[in-house]
Design an enzyme around this catalytic site. Structure first.
Site, PDB file in Angstrom:
ATOM      1  N   LYS A 225      27.610 -18.770 -68.894  1.00  0.00           N
ATOM      2  CA  LYS A 225      26.761 -18.432 -68.575  1.00  0.00           C
ATOM      3  C   LYS A 225      25.845 -19.469 -69.290  1.00  0.00           C
ATOM      4  O   LYS A 225      25.475 -20.707 -69.001  1.00  0.00           O
ATOM      5  CB  LYS A 225      26.471 -17.118 -69.824  1.00  0.00           C
ATOM      6  CG  LYS A 225      26.587 -15.664 -69.326  1.00  0.00           C
ATOM      7  CD  LYS A 225      26.175 -14.548 -69.260  1.00  0.00           C
ATOM      8  CE  LYS A 225      27.069 -13.545 -68.992  1.00  0.00           C
ATOM      9  NZ  LYS A 225      27.099 -12.347 -69.751  1.00  0.00           N
ATOM     10  N   ARG A 260      33.994 -12.039 -74.250  1.00  0.00           N
ATOM     11  CA  ARG A 260      34.920 -12.206 -73.075  1.00  0.00           C
ATOM     12  C   ARG A 260      34.605 -13.575 -73.046  1.00  0.00           C
ATOM     13  O   ARG A 260      33.919 -13.637 -72.656  1.00  0.00           O
ATOM     14  CB  ARG A 260      33.834 -11.000 -72.597  1.00  0.00           C
ATOM     15  CG  ARG A 260      34.297 -10.890 -70.977  1.00  0.00           C
ATOM     16  CD  ARG A 260      33.331  -9.716 -70.682  1.00  0.00           C
ATOM     17  NE  ARG A 260      33.037  -9.779 -68.665  1.00  0.00           N
ATOM     18  CZ  ARG A 260      33.476 -10.389 -68.043  1.00  0.00           C
ATOM     19  NH1 ARG A 260      32.195 -11.365 -68.549  1.00  0.00           N
ATOM     20  NH2 ARG A 260      33.490  -9.993 -67.126  1.00  0.00           N
TER      21      ARG A 260
HETATM   22  C1  YH5 Z   1      28.904  -9.409 -70.344  1.00  0.00           C
HETATM   23  O1  YH5 Z   1      28.120 -10.042 -70.826  1.00  0.00           O
HETATM   24  N1  YH5 Z   1      29.009 -10.113 -67.951  1.00  0.00           N
HETATM   25  S1  YH5 Z   1      29.531 -10.162 -65.199  1.00  0.00           S
HETATM   26  C2  YH5 Z   1      27.459 -15.950 -64.553  1.00  0.00           C
HETATM   27  C3  YH5 Z   1      27.587 -16.784 -65.199  1.00  0.00           C
HETATM   28  C4  YH5 Z   1      28.965 -16.632 -65.776  1.00  0.00           C
HETATM   29  C5  YH5 Z   1      29.379 -15.508 -66.416  1.00  0.00           C
HETATM   30  C6  YH5 Z   1      27.168 -18.663 -64.523  1.00  0.00           C
HETATM   31  N2  YH5 Z   1      30.459  -8.450 -67.581  1.00  0.00           N
HETATM   32  C7  YH5 Z   1      29.741  -9.384 -69.080  1.00  0.00           C
HETATM   33  O2  YH5 Z   1      30.257 -12.900 -67.325  1.00  0.00           O
HETATM   34  N3  YH5 Z   1      30.150  -7.050 -68.963  1.00  0.00           N
HETATM   35  C8  YH5 Z   1      29.614  -9.787 -67.342  1.00  0.00           C
HETATM   36  O3  YH5 Z   1      27.506 -17.643 -65.365  1.00  0.00           O
HETATM   37  C9  YH5 Z   1      29.733  -8.258 -68.297  1.00  0.00           C
HETATM   38  N4  YH5 Z   1      28.948  -8.073 -70.593  1.00  0.00           N
HETATM   39  C10 YH5 Z   1      29.752  -6.836 -70.285  1.00  0.00           C
HETATM   40  N5  YH5 Z   1      30.373  -6.375 -71.049  1.00  0.00           N
HETATM   41  C11 YH5 Z   1      28.601 -11.402 -65.298  1.00  0.00           C
HETATM   42  C12 YH5 Z   1      29.494 -13.270 -65.899  1.00  0.00           C
HETATM   43  C13 YH5 Z   1      28.242 -14.542 -65.870  1.00  0.00           C
HETATM   44  C14 YH5 Z   1      27.449 -14.503 -64.679  1.00  0.00           C
END
Ligand code: YH5
Length: 281
Positions: A225, A260
């Protein structure tokens, strides 16, 4: 003494040591994976690799929840997610989570073999809590300020840790009232969902407080993230692996039961080091 086992749809997950949830995006625009769309065969192959690398849960997501994203029609979400859930359930010995906010999608996914409902909207859509109770799934409730389309415009909090905690406890209470057992409820601060970098790090620093004094499970999702990039200067999501693994390790230290992640093998190595240290507590 309550047992440290999460039960869901006939599967058991031992959470006496932390477990890894591997992210499986079946969206055409998941930019944290370099924008590549995972078709059916690739998605199942990726799930297989993550299980081999140490994932105890596979989180299948068909709705893009990146900041500013549009909603996906239910039919499209079903088309993306259900066949993948079915194939994983048949082929792999792993807990299956579905990243969705739509009761109908979860119902179809449970019929296809899913165990856990991971909802970034904390089951706030109409009928979601009742559906979760009826399906008898485990649930992950996440905090978000606003909605994915607008959440990063101007997040505001007086006390982010307190507000996130209060929200999650209230949603958990609503779930329990609907008949969902305490030991099926997982709480997640929702890093990056309507939070600026400072707020995200305040939450990470205080992660253990979210479930302190409760019997809920704790999940941390920081993988790749922007808060990681903000600390390391890595602007490309795929270059945030080391930072993400460090944040996962800190989450383990704060009592997270589940992390996760995109990078299962790397995180699993960190987890093995954590477990080796913890043996001497
Ligand atoms: C979460 O925090 N997040 S989808 C932007 C990024 C990297 C990753 C570029 N589903 C979560 O993973 N479910 C998502 O940077 C989730 N908790 C739970 N439980 C977004 C994601 C992401 C977004």
């Amino acid at each position: 003494m309550s047992e440290l086992i999460l039960h869901a749809k006939g599967r058991c997950l031992d959470l006496s040591t932390p477990k890894i949830m591997g992210i499986l995006n079946v969206t055409p625009d998941s930019f944290s994976d370099g924008g590549k769309f995972l078709g059916f065969d690739q998605a199942v192959a990726q799930a297989r690799l993550m299980v081999e690398a140490g994932a105890a849960i596979i989180d299948v997501g068909g709705e893009s929840t990146r900041p500013g994203a549009d909603l996906v029609p239910v039919e499209e979400e079903l088309r993306r997610v259900v066949p993948v859930v079915k194939a994983i359930a048949q082929e792999l010995d792993v807990m299956i989570s579905v990243d969705t906010s739509t009761p109908e999608v979860m119902q179809e996914c449970v019929a296809a073999g899913a165990h856990l409902w991971n909802d970034i909207r904390a089951l706030q859509r109409p009928g979601a809590v009742e559906m979760a109770s009826k399906l008898d799934v485990a649930v992950c409730l996440m905090h978000m300020q606003g909605d994915p389309k607008t959440m990063q415009i101007k997040p505001t909090y007086t006390n982010v840790v307190q507000e996130v905690t209060d929200f999650l406890h209230e949603r958990a209470r609503v779930c329990e009232q609907a008949g969902i057992a305490k030991d099926k409820i997982i709480l997640d601060p929702g890093f990056g969902f309507g939070k600026n970098v400072d707020e995200n790090y305040q939450l990470l620093n205080n992660l253990s407080k979210l479930t302190q004094g409760t019997d809920y499970w704790l999940l941390s999702a920081l993988s790749r993230k922007s808060m990681i990039g903000a600390a390391t200067g890595q602007s490309i999501a795929a270059d945030r692996v080391v930072g993400s693994v460090c944040a996962a390790f800190y989450s383990f230290m704060q009592g997270a039961h589940i992390v996760r992640v995109h990078d299962v093998q790397e995180t699993y190595e960190a987890l093995q080091v954590f477990n080796a240290i913890e043996k001497y507590r």
